[in-house]
Design a protein around this motif. Structure first.
Motif, PDB file in Angstrom:
ATOM      1  N   ARG A 335       0.991  -1.232  -0.103  1.00 47.20           N
ATOM      2  CA  ARG A 335      -0.070  -0.179   0.000  1.00 47.20           C
ATOM      3  C   ARG A 335       0.799   1.234  -0.054  1.00 47.20           C
ATOM      4  NH1 ARG A 335      -2.798   3.686   3.008  1.00 47.20           N
ATOM      5  NH2 ARG A 335      -1.530   3.091   4.964  1.00 47.20           N
ATOM      6  N   ARG A 339       0.930   4.098  -2.821  1.00 42.70           N
ATOM      7  CA  ARG A 339       0.577   5.831  -2.362  1.00 42.70           C
ATOM      8  C   ARG A 339       1.821   6.755  -2.902  1.00 42.70           C
ATOM      9  NH1 ARG A 339      -3.656   7.916  -0.386  1.00 42.70           N
ATOM     10  NH2 ARG A 339      -2.916   8.893   1.453  1.00 42.70           N
ATOM     11  N   ALA A 344       1.266  10.546  -3.089  1.00 39.70           N
ATOM     12  CA  ALA A 344       0.525  10.724  -1.783  1.00 39.70           C
ATOM     13  C   ALA A 344       1.109  11.803  -0.749  1.00 39.70           C
ATOM     14  CB  ALA A 344      -0.003   9.710  -1.020  1.00 39.70           C
TER      15      ALA A 344
END
Length: 535
Positions: A335, A339, A344
């Motif tokens: 994850r 990201r 992100a």
């Protein structure tokens, strides 16, 4: 006629098996773990305190251990068999706190050393005159064995008065079980009032399971009911498959009322005669020794696989706990990578700083914001992984081990560790930028900190930071920009891997410290196989 096998090969195989048993650990709180630990300790006690020393020195005196429940009159019985007061007896319970071993003076050397019961500290008490108060060791006597000698004891036989097997003091119960494991002859004492209780029958069933040389004493039997109680007790023994066990009955007498006196010699004459025969008749002695030794050896066929099965269950549980950690951290690692690719990190304050750069935001401020945002992303991933581990472990009984639930307060927080890691990544990235700038013409070389801020933005900002890559190429050239982004990207991956690996290992460290491995199962079975071949 059974004989005792004392071949060196058998002793070597038995010693190897003993080491495997000692190495077995059952730290995870599974349903069968307490039983496995108790079985392991009992087996070690039998090997260390009885079987190995007996096979190494078959000529050593017989050891008869007197065991039973609270108030059965064990100490009074021992004192009466010896003919003088050697073990404390009385109305207070538990009376026998310190085990007492009494033997003939010629046999003293067999028990003064560490041949049997090596974990117990030996103490000697000067011989008392009749009527003197019995001297006892200090209060801290849980792991003490008091040695007494008496001319009235036959050479070749020792009596050991053990603590109550149902003592209110846990250490006494443990010690009583350990002492019974050291016996050539088990003397189980019960009373007319308690012969059907669970405690004496547990001892009887254990002795039967190990095929030990067993004697039972029905103590303190009122003369009015001697025949009836003896008949009922015999029926219970026969029903349990112990009908051939020698039985002796001791009547209730004034001397036994408060546990303070010696019983008349006639009251214990039959038991004393039987014990004398075991010590002095070579055939009877050989049978007693060989039967108990062979019983313990034979019991290994069932006990060792049980230990191996418990060891396998421990390892399977450890694998499940480890898999839960690996799964949680692998998921969060994937994850985080996603990201990062989506940019992100370039959000919130970091995005605000990037939009203000370079007019209203310095390179240092932009780097600070990016590092803080990267650290927050990694901390969220680690926190989420730990929460998933906690949720999974709550469904696993093995995770209830104190070592896994009690967090060490001296450890630094994940936030602190991750903060150090991302700041280190920033410093190394700045060093890469300085190397690139150093090779440029000094008249047009850009500020290394600006270069570091641009490459960090390009690496962490995804599509939002496309202009960062263009600005980097304008300042250090297309080749330099590509080279710096490649090096910086590998550096980012290395630090990301290191952070997640460190946190994963931090979570697994308490489990690793429990040292649960697959080897004990195979080693226990292999040691048993070698021993069986030697037998």
């Amino acid at each position: 006629m059974v004989t005792l096998d004392v071949r060196p090969q058998l002793l070597d195989a038995l010693s190897a098996l003993r080491d495997r048993v000692a190495a077995a650990r059952f730290p995870l709180p599974l349903a069968g773990a307490p039983r496995a630990r108790a079985n392991r300790d009992e087996l070690l006690a039998q090997l260390d305190d009885y079987l190995v020393p007996r096979l190494r020195q078959p000529e050593a005196p017989l050891l008869a251990v007197v065991g039973g429940s609270t108030g059965a009159g064990k100490s009074t019985l021992v004192n009466s068999l010896v003919g003088r007061r050697v073990s404390e007896a009385g109305v207070l319970r538990p009376t026998t706190r310190t085990p007492v071993l009494v033997c003939h003076p010629e046999d003293h050397h067999w028990f003064s050393g560490m041949r049997v019961l090596p974990d117990l500290t030996r103490v000697w008490v000067p011989q008392q005159e009749p009527g003197d108060e019995l001297l006892l060791p200090g209060e801290d006597s849980a792991r003490v064995l008091r040695i007494e000698t008496a001319d009235t004891m036959p050479p070749g036989l020792a009596l050991l008065d053990a603590p109550d097997v149902d003592s209110l003091v846990a250490d006494n119960r443990v010690l009583a079980a350990e002492l019974m494991c050291s016996a050539d002859i088990w003397i189980m004492v019960t009373t007319a009032a308690r012969y059907a209780d669970a405690v004496p029958w547990h001892l009887l069933r254990t002795a039967k399971e190990y095929d030990a040389m067993l004697v039972t004493v029905l103590d303190r039997v009122p003369h009015q009911v001697v025949s009836e109680v003896s008949r009922q007790y015999a029926a219970l023994l026969t029903k349990a498959g112990l009908g051939d066990v020698p039985r002796f009955t001791v009547p209730e007498l004034p001397e036994s009322a408060w546990g303070g006196g010696l019983l008349p010699l006639t009251a214990v004459a039959s038991l004393r005669t039987w014990l004398l025969q075991q010590a002095q008749d070579p055939a009877a002695r050989g049978y007693a020794v060989a039967r108990t030794a062979h019983g313990v050896l034979a019991s290994l066929k069932a006990r060792m696989p049980e230990l191996a099965s418990a060891a396998a269950a421990q390892y399977a549980a450890a694998l499940r706990l480890t898999a839960a950690v690996d799964g949680a951290y692998d998921s969060e690692y994937a994850r985080v990578r996603g990201r990062l690719q989506a940019g992100a990190v370039l959000a919130g304050d970091a995005l605000k700083r990037w939009r203000a750069f370079p007019l209203d935001c310095s390179a240092a401020e932009l780097l600070d914001a990016l590092v803080e945002s990267l650290g927050a992303l990694l901390l969220c991933a680690v926190t989420a992984a730990d929460e998933r581990v906690d949720e999974s472990w709550r469904r696993e009984p093995a995770a209830g081990a104190p070592e896994l639930t009690d967090r060490d307060p001296s450890l630094e927080s994940p936030e602190h560790r991750i903060g150090i890691a991302v700041r280190r990544w920033r410093r190394e990235l700045e060093e890469y930028a300085e190397e690139e700038v150093r090779d440029l013409d000094r008249s047009v070389a850009p500020d290394p900190e600006v270069v570091a801020a641009l490459v960090a933005t390009a690496l962490l900002g995804g599509r939002r930071a496309r202009s960062a890559g263009e600005g980097l190429a304008e300042r250090i050239g297309a080749h330099g920009a590509l080279r710096l982004r490649d090096r910086g990207g590998r550096l980012l991956t290395d630090h990301l891997d290191r952070v997640m690996h460190t946190e994963r290992e931090r979570r697994l460290a308490p489990l690793d410290a429990l040292d649960v491995h697959p080897e004990p199962q195979a080693e226990l079975i292999a040691a048993l196989s070698v021993l069986q071949k030697e037998r």
